[in-house]
Design an enzyme around this catalytic site. Structure first.
Site, short mmCIF file in Angstrom:
data_model
loop_
_atom_site.label_atom_id
_atom_site.label_comp_id
_atom_site.label_asym_id
_atom_site.label_seq_id
_atom_site.Cartn_x
_atom_site.Cartn_y
_atom_site.Cartn_z
N SER A 1 0.85 -1.19 0.00
CA SER A 1 0.00 0.00 0.00
C SER A 1 0.89 1.24 0.00
O SER A 1 1.95 1.25 0.63
CB SER A 1 -0.88 -0.03 1.26
OG SER A 1 -2.06 0.73 1.08
N PRO A 2 0.47 2.29 -0.71
CA PRO A 2 1.31 3.51 -0.73
C PRO A 2 1.46 4.08 0.67
O PRO A 2 0.49 4.20 1.41
CB PRO A 2 0.51 4.46 -1.64
CG PRO A 2 -0.88 3.93 -1.66
CD PRO A 2 -0.77 2.46 -1.46
N CYS B 1 3.50 7.31 2.67
CA CYS B 1 4.37 8.48 2.75
C CYS B 1 5.54 8.19 3.68
O CYS B 1 5.34 7.68 4.79
CB CYS B 1 3.61 9.68 3.29
SG CYS B 1 2.41 10.33 2.15
N ALA C 1 2.20 8.44 -2.00
CA ALA C 1 1.53 9.59 -2.63
C ALA C 1 2.61 10.55 -3.12
O ALA C 1 3.39 11.08 -2.34
CB ALA C 1 0.63 10.28 -1.62
N TYR D 1 -7.87 14.36 0.29
CA TYR D 1 -6.99 15.19 -0.51
C TYR D 1 -7.78 15.79 -1.68
O TYR D 1 -9.00 15.61 -1.76
CB TYR D 1 -5.75 14.39 -0.94
CG TYR D 1 -4.94 13.95 0.27
CD1 TYR D 1 -4.39 14.91 1.13
CD2 TYR D 1 -4.78 12.61 0.61
CE1 TYR D 1 -3.68 14.53 2.27
CE2 TYR D 1 -4.07 12.23 1.74
CZ TYR D 1 -3.53 13.19 2.57
OH TYR D 1 -2.84 12.82 3.69
N ARG E 1 -7.51 5.01 -6.14
CA ARG E 1 -7.87 4.80 -4.73
C ARG E 1 -9.00 5.76 -4.37
O ARG E 1 -8.89 6.96 -4.56
CB ARG E 1 -6.67 5.01 -3.80
CG ARG E 1 -7.04 4.91 -2.33
CD ARG E 1 -5.86 4.77 -1.40
NE ARG E 1 -5.47 3.36 -1.26
CZ ARG E 1 -4.66 2.90 -0.29
NH1 ARG E 1 -4.16 3.72 0.62
NH2 ARG E 1 -4.36 1.62 -0.20
N ARG F 1 0.76 -1.27 7.18
CA ARG F 1 1.55 -1.41 8.40
C ARG F 1 2.13 -2.80 8.60
O ARG F 1 3.24 -2.96 9.12
CB ARG F 1 0.72 -0.95 9.61
CG ARG F 1 0.52 0.56 9.62
CD ARG F 1 -0.56 0.98 10.55
NE ARG F 1 -1.87 0.50 10.10
CZ ARG F 1 -3.01 0.72 10.74
NH1 ARG F 1 -3.00 1.39 11.87
NH2 ARG F 1 -4.14 0.26 10.25
#
Ligand SMILES: Cc1cc2nc3c(=O)[nH]c(=O)nc-3n(C[C@H](O)[C@H](O)[C@H](O)COP(=O)(O)O)c2cc1C
Length: 355
Positions: A22-23, A25, A57, A183, A231, A325
């Protein structure tokens, strides 16, 4: 054979299994450029056996960054900084992907581990004035963002298209458009953050307009042979906000624009939503969108256990799982999951003596 370890083909790209990074940051870029941290962090997850290694992102413009330390793709130098990473990820048999993003009103904030998270970085510390569909701040205490002009909106759609071209030059084989988590594009979609009275606000059609224009601009540049993901936050978890029904309708329209998979997340548009977070709590969104919009989906959120991931796929709720995670805790999660599910998956030859 566990479905989790069966290949998935989308357009010309084959994923060796259904485990996607998963993306995430990392707040470790310099002027938006990828650093050694990204090489080691992303490279480790490829060595660990994930089929798709997705870069965090990545902002299509400097003001589209969440923090000054965010990843960016607004110049050719940014593309060059990724080339070594995409090459290495491919050498491990994984697909390198990148999430293109614009942070909208949630831009110009410090990394989470710094004091004052949730507050704007001051201009003298490298911060800037965020832009948004309407001048409504994310939370009390935030200065209001600047309401975007029609020229700003056209520019953002073009920036997504240009970033897609650079992603291709950098060696990426998959793009994801970040339309979730409060966002910029999600801010246009949700009536809670979009109060515009022009062609980009009001009706569903108008609120969805920017997302469609971005998908179109990206598909014009991004080759037909390569897959494109989106997403979504499937719901705002707030009455009167963006909801699952709207997500299903938008997924149908994105599919018509050449989007191949919907990555089903939720929330983060407003700070105080009541979210029943727990194991697999967003999986029903992936199941509903897959069923109702007839498009492949991926599930994400509190997926930590191999049997849990296998059940999500075996019950037809999603085509793949994104782990965040769990893969930070253990980059070798896919290799360990293969053992747990009895799948015969090759290890990197350099590590064979530890198998
Ligand atoms: C350190 C960190 C950074 C994240 N950054 C992003 C991001 O860049 N883009 C995004 O869509 N989600 C981001 N997320 C959300 C994750 O991709 C994922 O959706 C979420 O953590 C739930 O999955 P998990 O329970 O497996 O961690 C981030 C999460 C973490 C923990």
């Amino acid at each position: 054979m566990a479905i989790l370890f069966s290949p998935l083909k989308l357009r010309g790209t084959e994923f060796k299994n259904r485990i996607f990074v998963s993306p995430m940051c990392q707040y470790s870029s310099q002027d938006g450029l990828a650093t050694d941290w990204h090489f080691v962090h992303l490279g480790s997850r490829a060595v660990g056996g994930a089929a798709l290694v997705m870069v965090e992102a990545t902002a299509v413009s400097p003001e589209g960054r969440i923090s000054p330390q965010d990843s960016g793709l607004w110049s050719d130098a940014h593309a060059e900084a990724f080339a070594k990473i995409t090459r290495f990820v491919k050498e491990q048999g994984s697909v390198p992907g990148i999430q293109l993003a614009h942070a909208g009103r949630k831009a110009s904030t410090p990394p989470p581990w710094e004091k004052g998270q949730g507050r704007l970085v001051r201009p003298e510390d490298g911060g800037w004035m965020p832009i948004a569909p309407s001048a409504i701040p994310f939370d009390a205490g935030y200065p209001g963002p600047r309401e975007m002009t029609l020229r700003d909106i056209r520019l953002v759609a073009a920036q997504f298209g240009e970033a897609a071209g650079r992603a291709l030059n950098a060696g990426f084989d998959l793009l994801e458009l970040h339309f979730a988590h409060g966002y910029l594009v999600h801010e246009f979609l949700s009536p809670l953050s979009n109060r515009r009275e022009d062609a980009y606000g009001g009706s569903f059609e108008n609120r969805a307009r920017l997302s469609i224009e971005i998908a179109r601009a990206v598909r014009e540049t991004w080759p037909d042979r390569l897959p494109l993901f989106v997403r979504l936050s499937a719901t705002d978890w707030v009455k009167g906000g963006w909801d699952l029904e709207s997500s299903i309708e938008l997924s149908r329209r994105l599919k018509a624009e050449g989007v191949d998979l919907i990555d089903c997340s939720s929330g983060a548009l407003v700070p105080h939503a009541q979210i029943p977070a727990g194991p697999g709590y967003q999986v029903p969104f992936a199941a509903a969108i897959r069923r109702e919009a007839a498009i492949p989906t991926a599930a994400v959120g509190f997926i930590t256990d191999p049997a849990q991931a296998e059940t999500i796929l075996a019950t037809g709720q999603a085509d793949a799982v994104f782990l965040a995670r769990a893969l930070l805790r253990d980059p070798y999660w896919p290799l360990h999951a293969a053992k747990a599910l009895g799948a015969d998956v090759p290890w990197p030859v350099q590590y064979l003596r530890a198998r």
